[in-house]
Write an enzyme that holds these catalytic residues in place. Structure first.
Site, short mmCIF file in Angstrom:
data_model
loop_
_atom_site.label_atom_id
_atom_site.label_comp_id
_atom_site.label_asym_id
_atom_site.label_seq_id
_atom_site.Cartn_x
_atom_site.Cartn_y
_atom_site.Cartn_z
N HIS A 128 0.82 -1.23 0.00
CA HIS A 128 0.00 0.00 0.00
C HIS A 128 0.85 1.27 0.00
CE1 HIS A 128 0.01 0.07 4.58
NE2 HIS A 128 -0.06 1.36 4.36
N ASP A 162 1.22 -7.66 2.53
CA ASP A 162 1.29 -6.23 2.16
C ASP A 162 2.74 -5.77 1.98
OD1 ASP A 162 0.88 -3.53 1.82
OD2 ASP A 162 -0.49 -3.31 3.50
N SER A 213 3.96 2.46 8.42
CA SER A 213 3.77 1.42 7.43
C SER A 213 5.05 1.22 6.65
CB SER A 213 2.65 1.79 6.47
OG SER A 213 1.44 1.38 7.02
N1 ARG Z 1 -4.94 0.79 7.67
C1 ARG Z 1 -3.64 0.86 7.08
C2 ARG Z 1 -3.09 2.29 7.15
O1 ARG Z 1 -3.67 3.12 7.79
C3 ARG Z 1 -3.63 0.32 5.69
C4 ARG Z 1 -4.34 1.15 4.68
C5 ARG Z 1 -4.29 0.62 3.28
N2 ARG Z 1 -5.28 -0.40 3.03
C6 ARG Z 1 -6.60 -0.18 2.74
N3 ARG Z 1 -7.41 -1.19 2.59
N4 ARG Z 1 -7.10 1.03 2.61
O2 ARG Z 1 -2.48 2.86 6.32
N1 ASP Z 2 -1.49 1.65 7.93
C1 ASP Z 2 -0.71 2.72 8.54
C2 ASP Z 2 0.29 3.33 7.56
O1 ASP Z 2 0.08 3.31 6.38
C3 ASP Z 2 -0.05 2.25 9.78
C4 ASP Z 2 -0.93 2.45 10.97
O2 ASP Z 2 -1.68 3.43 11.01
O3 ASP Z 2 -0.81 1.65 11.91
O4 ASP Z 2 1.24 3.97 7.94
#
Ligand code: ARG
Ligand code: ASP
Length: 753
Positions: free
Chosen positions: A88, A224, A649
């Site tokens: 991502h 990921d 991330s």
């Molecule tokens: N929750 C994670 C973060 O805040 C991953 C986000 C990317 N994935 C998604 N399905 N939107 O960045």
């Molecule tokens: N998914 C988040 C990021 O892209 C990581 C988190 O918020 O824990 O940095």
């Protein structure tokens, strides 16, 4: 902390059975680990010294940690500058190389050799050469008589001189940031590489497995990750993209452990966390929980439901809106989890207790502080709610507003530089417009507009609404207004828009200025500036000053408490343990998931849970190579108590010896309140197991040449006998069998020393 106290605390830590140590809170500055954390980290099982992690004299772990594009973290995992980050995080680059005929998102991509690696304009990789405490420099000549504007301008001047005098190499940059709400300042000397190429990525069905349904959720089964490579000029220094550039030779790269993790293992996450707010007073946390989060959630709820309806009805729409939907849903889901976690852990009661203690023990000069801050937050509330509404409704969720805003800048460019300015601006934004309209459906946006503007007026009233909204009463009125606007505006139709843009500058500006959506947006925006942002900023400025004093006061009042600075996109270390948790009564979560779980979630042809046939085949044949856990299964993800946030991330999860064991990418839902109130009982970060990454690269993609570059190690084999006995079901490691199955060369497997 004085030494007796320090040793008492340490003795207390050491006496606890290791399963009880849940430490995880804190995002620490690498250069302060020696004084603040080393002893605790070692008591939790770490075999490294602070100097191994951060050193300016020799290669250390920090030399492998790279800020990826300024928004994610990545790490170097080979002597040839191979860079590991999340799928991502690399998504934008992967998408930009994808076409309908050659869809890298869908099919994955593996460069067979360096010449096939793909360049990415604008993508940077930032290394940290050195961190310096410059608080004394910043505070020179600061007196308690200065008002806050005088204080800030003196600090800015001090730091400006410091930067000007600092001897930098031509390839270096210096960034200075405030810490502890402006009580301390640290400087970061960086080297920014500009040639970063895409090396490999699994297909979305692995890299984004579970998509929005599984986002923020444990148990998780997402691979990921993606791979990039840093390229450098002939001197190994940063250079613009060139065919002649060579792979960057790092001062340090992370070896990768094949031994994996088990409950209780020490873990450390090293990266660039973006933003946290751990030291807010309870009144501010209550405002977030009871006023701002519910508003944000309700607004996005409405927008998402409308978009989802269209996406479900039509495949083309689903594709057009998938990435926008994911972006909006990401924080919508996070805020819901955040509120649940704040409630579940009684965060407000804990803040209250802390503040009672503070009031009781603080020096008298600070006793008025909290009442004053609370008072300011009370004053802020209406403005904060209105500001959130405006931002969510008029800036984020009604899509067309972004184009209207661009049109405003067009007008400014014309005013400033006439036809030439206008033409240049239009040239510059044409690609952005084109990609906007490619995935834009006015009928969806019109429905969002009607629903959200009705919500806006009903919640905030006329005071904060443009006159156009004042006479509207019923839902039908809002729908009628939206229909009228969307059918008459030039912005909602690409052809109409292009016709206007390619007319002469004067005609275009005239048309735009008279556009009904343009007029509405302008009226709305000036109400926002005058009635919402202005008073909000004035109060927030006041709060920022009080918050700085409050931070200072907390540090003075509780001299034995270790305070870590809030995240601010600078390099930090957090550490904890591999640890399951109990999200609710009678439910406990294990800390590790396996490939079996991928198969359990498999829904053929589903856009979130489809599984690639090659992966199914590997599973059928149990063709796992050396990438299994002691139970013979392929591990996929694991969780720990490491304190992480957005920006972490792509951060490496590192074992007690400094080897890579996983790749951070998310947090568990119940604990997303870690941004404002970390609680070790439910806050967990989610990592992809390094062995899943290797398994996908080697067995799924057949890209063994990449594995050949890496250094794979088996640290647990070097353990003392008594340690080994504590691990149940550990079969003896059979190297011959392993080598027959795997494509990895013997020379690749190095004993850990
Ligand atoms: N929750 C994670 C973060 O805040 C991953 C986000 C990317 N994935 C998604 N399905 N939107 O960045
Ligand atoms: N998914 C988040 C990021 O892209 C990581 C988190 O918020 O824990 O940095």
């Amino acid at each position: 902390m004085n030494t007796t106290l320090k040793s008492l605390v340490l003795a207390a830590i050491l006496m606890l059975p290791s399963s009880l140590i849940k430490a995880g809170e804190g995002m620490w500055l690498p250069l302060l680990l020696k004084s603040l954390n080393e002893a605790e980290m070692q008591s939790m099982g770490m075999k490294l010294t602070a100097e191994d992690i951060y050193s300016i004299n020799q290669g250390s772990l920090k030399d492998a940690i790279v800020h990826f594009g300024g928004f994610c973290t990545s790490e170097i995992i080979s002597p040839d500058g191979l860079l590991l980050t999340n799928h991502h995080c690399g998504y934008g680059q992967i998408q930009s190389h994808s076409t309908v005929e050659n869809n890298l998102l869908k099919n994955g991509f593996w460069a067979q050799n360096k010449s096939q690696e793909l360049a990415n304009a604008g993508l940077t990789a930032t290394l940290i050469d050195r961190i310096e405490d410059v608080t004394a420099v910043a505070m020179e000549g600061i007196t308690s008589e200065m008002n806050s504007a005088e204080r800030q301008s003196k600090i800015d001047r001090n730091l400006g001189f410091f930067k000007d005098d600092y001897e930098l190499q031509s390839y270096q940059e210096i960034v200075i940031k405030p810490f502890y709400n402006g009580n301390q300042y640290f400087a970061f000397i960086t080297t920014i590489y500009k040639d970063v190429r895409l090396v490999g990525t699994p297909p979305e069905s692995i890299g984004k497995f579970g998509s929005d349904t599984d986002n923020w959720v444990w148990p998780r089964h997402t691979g990921d990750f993606s791979l990039f490579r840093i390229y450098a000029g002939p001197d190994n220094l940063p250079a613009e993209y060139s065919d002649d550039n060579k792979p960057y030779q790092p001062k340090h790269f992370l070896p990768i452990s094949l031994d994996g993790v088990e409950e209780g293992d020490f873990t450390m996450v090293f990266g660039f966390p973006g933003r946290t707010n751990q030291y807010l007073p309870g009144s501010a946390v209550a405002q977030i929980k009871d006023v701002l989060n519910p508003a944000r959630i309700a607004i996005r709820d409405k927008a998402l439901k409308i978009i989802d309806g269209y996406m479900r009805a039509d495949e083309k729409t689903r594709l057009q809106y998938a990435s926008k939907f994911a972006r909006v849903a990401n924080y919508w889901k996070k805020w819901i989890g955040e509120n649940q976690g704040l409630n579940k852990t009684n965060a407000l009661a804990k803040k209250q207790k802390y503040e009672d203690d503070f009031q009781e023990s603080c020096p008298p000069k600070y006793r008025d502080l909290l009442p004053q801050i609370n008072n300011q937050y009370r004053k802020l509330e209406d403005h904060a709610l209105a500001r959130e509404y405006y931002r969510e409704v008029a800036q984020r969720n009604i899509e067309i507003m972004r184009i209207v805003n661009m049109a405003k800048q067009m007008g400014r460019a014309f005013k400033k530089n006439g036809t030439k300015g206008y033409d240049e601006f239009v040239d510059r934004i044409s690609p952005r417009l084109e990609s906007f309209y490619k995935d834009y459906r006015p009928e969806i946006d019109q429905e969002v507009f009607a629903a959200l503007s009705e919500m806006y007026v009903n919640t905030l009233g006329q005071k904060y609404s443009p006159a156009e909204f004042h006479t509207l009463q019923s839902t039908e009125d809002f729908e009628a207004m939206a229909a009228e606007l969307y059918s008459n505006s030039v912005f909602t139709d690409e052809k109409r828009m292009n016709k206007v843009l390619f007319a002469s500058a004067e005609v275009a500006i005239e048309k735009i200025n008279n556009d009904p959506l343009y007029k509405l947006q302008s009226a709305w925006d000036s109400i926002y500036k005058d009635e919402i942002a202005k008073p909000y900023d004035a109060i927030q400025d006041r709060i920022n000053i009080l918050q700085r004093y409050y931070m200072q006061a907390q540090m003075e009042t509780f001299p034995n408490k270790r305070f870590y600075p809030d995240a601010n996109s600078t390099m930090r270390v957090t550490y904890g343990k591999v640890n399951g948790y109990s999200p609710k009564d009678a439910v406990t979560y294990n800390p590790v998931t396996y490939l079996d779980g991928v198969i359990e979630k498999y829904v053929p042809d589903d856009y979130e849970f489809d599984v690639d046939s090659k992966l199914l085949e590997l599973y059928e044949n149990k063709d796992y190579g050396q990438y299994t856990d002691t139970n013979g299964k392929v591990p996929v993800c694991f969780i720990g108590t490491n304190h992480t946030t957005g920006g972490n991330s792509g951060s490496p999860a590192i074992d007690a010896h400094g080897n890579l064991i996983g790749l951070n990418f998310d947090r568990a839902w119940e604990g997303t309140m870690s941004d404002i109130n970390y609680d070790a009982s439910i806050c967990r970060n989610i990592m992809v197991d390094a062995r899943y990454i290797l398994f996908i690269i080697d067995k799924f993609a057949g890209a063994s040449h990449l594995i050949d570059e890496m250094k794979l190690v088996r640290p647990k084999r070097g353990m003392a006998k008594s340690d080994k006995e504590m691990i149940p079901n550990k079969p003896n490691f059979d190297r011959t069998k392993l080598e027959q199955k795997s494509k990895i060369k013997k020379s690749q497997i190095k004993e850990y020393k």
